[in-house]
Design an enzyme around this catalytic site. Structure first.
Site, PDB file in Angstrom:
ATOM      1  N   ARG A   1     -11.920  -5.162  -6.857  1.00 52.40           N
ATOM      2  CA  ARG A   1     -11.632  -5.808  -5.582  1.00 52.40           C
ATOM      3  C   ARG A   1     -12.945  -6.095  -4.858  1.00 52.40           C
ATOM      4  NH1 ARG A   1      -7.987  -2.818  -1.046  1.00 52.40           N
ATOM      5  NH2 ARG A   1      -9.758  -1.411  -1.134  1.00 52.40           N
TER       6      ARG A   1
ATOM      7  N   ASP B   1       2.120  -4.867   8.621  1.00 53.77           N
ATOM      8  CA  ASP B   1       0.910  -4.057   8.505  1.00 53.77           C
ATOM      9  C   ASP B   1      -0.271  -5.027   8.398  1.00 53.77           C
ATOM     10  OD1 ASP B   1      -1.238  -2.463   7.714  1.00 53.77           O
ATOM     11  OD2 ASP B   1       0.064  -1.049   6.657  1.00 53.77           O
TER      12      ASP B   1
ATOM     13  N   PHE C   1       0.862  -1.186   0.000  1.00 53.84           N
ATOM     14  CA  PHE C   1       0.000   0.000   0.000  1.00 53.84           C
ATOM     15  C   PHE C   1       0.899   1.238   0.000  1.00 53.84           C
ATOM     16  CE2 PHE C   1      -2.874   3.146   1.775  1.00 53.84           C
ATOM     17  CZ  PHE C   1      -4.070   2.843   1.140  1.00 53.84           C
TER      18      PHE C   1
ATOM     19  N   TYR D   1     -10.924   0.752  10.790  1.00 49.14           N
ATOM     20  CA  TYR D   1     -12.118   1.113   9.999  1.00 49.14           C
ATOM     21  C   TYR D   1     -12.408   0.147   8.867  1.00 49.14           C
ATOM     22  CZ  TYR D   1      -8.496   3.468   7.175  1.00 49.14           C
ATOM     23  OH  TYR D   1      -7.369   3.752   6.440  1.00 49.14           O
ATOM     24  N   LYS D   2     -11.549  -0.853   8.663  1.00 47.19           N
ATOM     25  CA  LYS D   2     -11.793  -1.834   7.601  1.00 47.19           C
ATOM     26  C   LYS D   2     -12.593  -2.998   8.190  1.00 47.19           C
ATOM     27  CE  LYS D   2      -7.928  -0.162   4.905  1.00 47.19           C
ATOM     28  NZ  LYS D   2      -6.499  -0.219   4.601  1.00 47.19           N
TER      29      LYS D   2
HETATM   30  C1  LIG Z   1      -5.784   0.995   4.336  1.00 45.25           C
HETATM   31  C2  LIG Z   1      -4.335   0.882   4.523  1.00 45.25           C
HETATM   32  C3  LIG Z   1      -3.608   1.914   5.145  1.00 45.25           C
HETATM   33  C4  LIG Z   1      -4.297   3.195   5.505  1.00 45.25           C
HETATM   34  O1  LIG Z   1      -3.521   4.043   6.275  1.00 45.25           O
HETATM   35  P1  LIG Z   1      -4.192   5.344   6.910  1.00 45.25           P
HETATM   36  O2  LIG Z   1      -3.115   5.987   7.656  1.00 45.25           O
HETATM   37  O3  LIG Z   1      -5.350   4.891   7.747  1.00 45.25           O
HETATM   38  O4  LIG Z   1      -4.726   6.191   5.788  1.00 45.25           O
HETATM   39  C5  LIG Z   1      -2.256   1.709   5.372  1.00 45.25           C
HETATM   40  N1  LIG Z   1      -1.649   0.558   4.990  1.00 45.25           N
HETATM   41  C6  LIG Z   1      -2.326  -0.436   4.382  1.00 45.25           C
HETATM   42  C7  LIG Z   1      -1.617  -1.690   3.996  1.00 45.25           C
HETATM   43  C8  LIG Z   1      -3.674  -0.297   4.115  1.00 45.25           C
HETATM   44  O5  LIG Z   1      -4.343  -1.266   3.502  1.00 45.25           O
END
Ligand SMILES: *Cc1c(COP(=O)(O)O)cnc(C)c1O
Length: 421
Positions: free
Chosen positions: A380, A206, A130, A231-232
């Site tokens: 997705r 992560d 990401f 939040y996911k």
């Molecule tokens: C969704 C996601 C994020 C989001 O980071 P935020 O700081 O909440 O915007 C970070 N890393 C991964 C791998 C994600 O899927």
């Protein structure tokens, strides 16, 4: 075997998790396959938010820091979340964002390595990670170098198979996303961590697409640091604070660089000098967004009624059914599956590439099926066993087939892009 709607209905009838769907507020006529991006709303959340605003803030005012338990909410929620990721009490805090938490743990891991093995100057990650994870690493490298340290280098692999070749004695930290946001590929955390440790490097995991989606065993894997979103799959609400885990043996090794007063050993002593708190609390920085933080608990509480093992079993049932149905119904269309079919190495999402992926996703949303689109060409589909049914999968594929067969995606409104995809 030809899969029928009746077969999907029968799967729902045998599903012991089916009653949990009733704890979520989902709009009529919507099949929600984007819980991997923003989880659905627990029905308990509006009342909890109302209580925080009306009673705790409105009446309790400043007293609520003590009387409503606001001050230790990051640790208390962290202990609840710990159970879902194979961690213990006192090892997790819910705070800040995933990006910010990544900065904190990556900095701490590099400091820890610098003290022991200063010649290790490489951070290994994946090109397909990401982007924020890569950006944070780049920013930290910039920052450290600007202050005179020998430069760190970000070594990016192009696929998980390249990881072993990228490990060497120059590697300080391996920063990986456990379940890839594009492909849904899942690393074996224990094996990977063992290989990383053999080279004297530390792991930063992560868990954005793992927490609440797949069983995670951080301590069993002997992992070092981890971060993730609430939040996911954890259904904490839009922008709800993220979490951070540090293996107990590393917690007191170093300060993290965002040494704000909430991480101080005695925040209300108001001392001019920083002294880190013992344990995980030193990973806090400043005052938390209490309304948003409080709602994380509503999401976590639904997990308290089941187990990650049961959720994983249903999740694999849903993703397998989806892949089989797409194969059965849509095989004459240019859909390329990029998610592993092997259940041992996939998370709770299924992704396909399609040359017109963006427009197809918009056409699906128009028909009430909500997945999402990620560059390049990736459609997705996220499956959330707490509230997705097997019959939802049937309907989603039937609508996908109709859109592809009729080419209804090829209308001008489905090619228009908003700010968020
Ligand atoms: C969704 C996601 C994020 C989001 O980071 P935020 O700081 O909440 O915007 C970070 N890393 C991964 C791998 C994600 O899927």
């Amino acid at each position: 075997m030809h899969i029928t709607q009746a077969h999907c209905q029968a799967l729902d009838q045998q599903d012991t998790l089916a009653p949990l769907r009733d704890q979520f507020s989902l709009p009529e006529g919507v099949i929600y396959l984007d819980g991997n991006s923003l989880g659905a709303q627990p029905k308990a959340a509006p009342a909890r938010a109302q209580q925080v605003i009306t009673e705790e803030w409105g009446v309790g005012l400043i007293r609520s820091w003590n009387t409503a338990g606001w001050f230790d909410l990051p640790q208390r929620l962290g202990n609840k979340l710990a159970k879902l990721i194979g961690a213990n009490d006192g090892e997790v805090v819910v705070t800040d964002t995933t990006s910010i938490n990544l900065f904190k743990v990556l900095a701490a891991a590099l400091r820890q390595q610098e003290a022991k093995a200063p010649t290790k100057r490489v951070i290994v990650s994946e090109r397909r990670n990401f982007p924020t994870d890569l950006y944070i690493a780049q920013g930290l490298i910039e920052q450290l170098h600007a202050h005179g340290a020998p430069a760190y280098q970000l070594r990016l692999i192009d696929s998980p198979e390249e990881l072993h070749g990228a490990l060497g004695d120059d590697v300080a930290v391996v920063m990986l996303t456990h379940v890839n946001y594009q492909t849904g590929y899942m690393y074996n955390m224990a094996d990977t961590t063992r290989a990383v440790h053999q080279h004297g490097a530390l792991t930063v995991w992560d868990l954005a697409h793992s927490a609440g989606a797949v069983p995670v065993a951080l301590n069993d894997a002997n992992a070092d640091y981890a971060v993730g979103c609430t939040y996911k799959y954890l259904n904490g609400g839009p922008g709800s604070p993220a979490f951070l885990w540090v293996n107990a043996k590393h917690q007191d090794a170093f300060w993290q660089p965002l040494s704000g007063w909430w991480g101080h050993a005695r925040p209300f002593a108001m001392e001019p000098g920083y002294q880190p708190h013992q344990g995980i609390s030193r990973y806090l920085c400043g005052t938390q967004p209490i309304t948003s933080l409080a709602m994380v608990e509503c999401g976590l509480d639904t997990f308290g009624q089941t187990s990650m093992t049961a959720l994983r079993e249903k999740s694999l049932g849903l993703t397998t059914l989806f892949m089989e149905l797409v194969q059965q119904e849509c095989s004459d269309h240019p859909l390329t599956l990029i998610t592993p079919t092997d259940p041992a190495i996939r998370g709770s999402q299924v992704s396909y590439e399609h040359p017109q992926g963006f427009a197809v996703v918009q056409a699906l949303i128009d028909r009430g099926v909500i997945p999402d689109y990620r560059e390049p060409r990736i459609m997705r589909f996220g499956f959330t066993p707490l509230y997705t049914s097997f019959e939802d999968v049937w309907h989603a594929v039937a609508i996908l087939k109709d859109i592809l067969d009729s080419k209804s995606w090829d209308q001008p409104q489905f090619h228009r892009r908003g700010a968020v995809t």
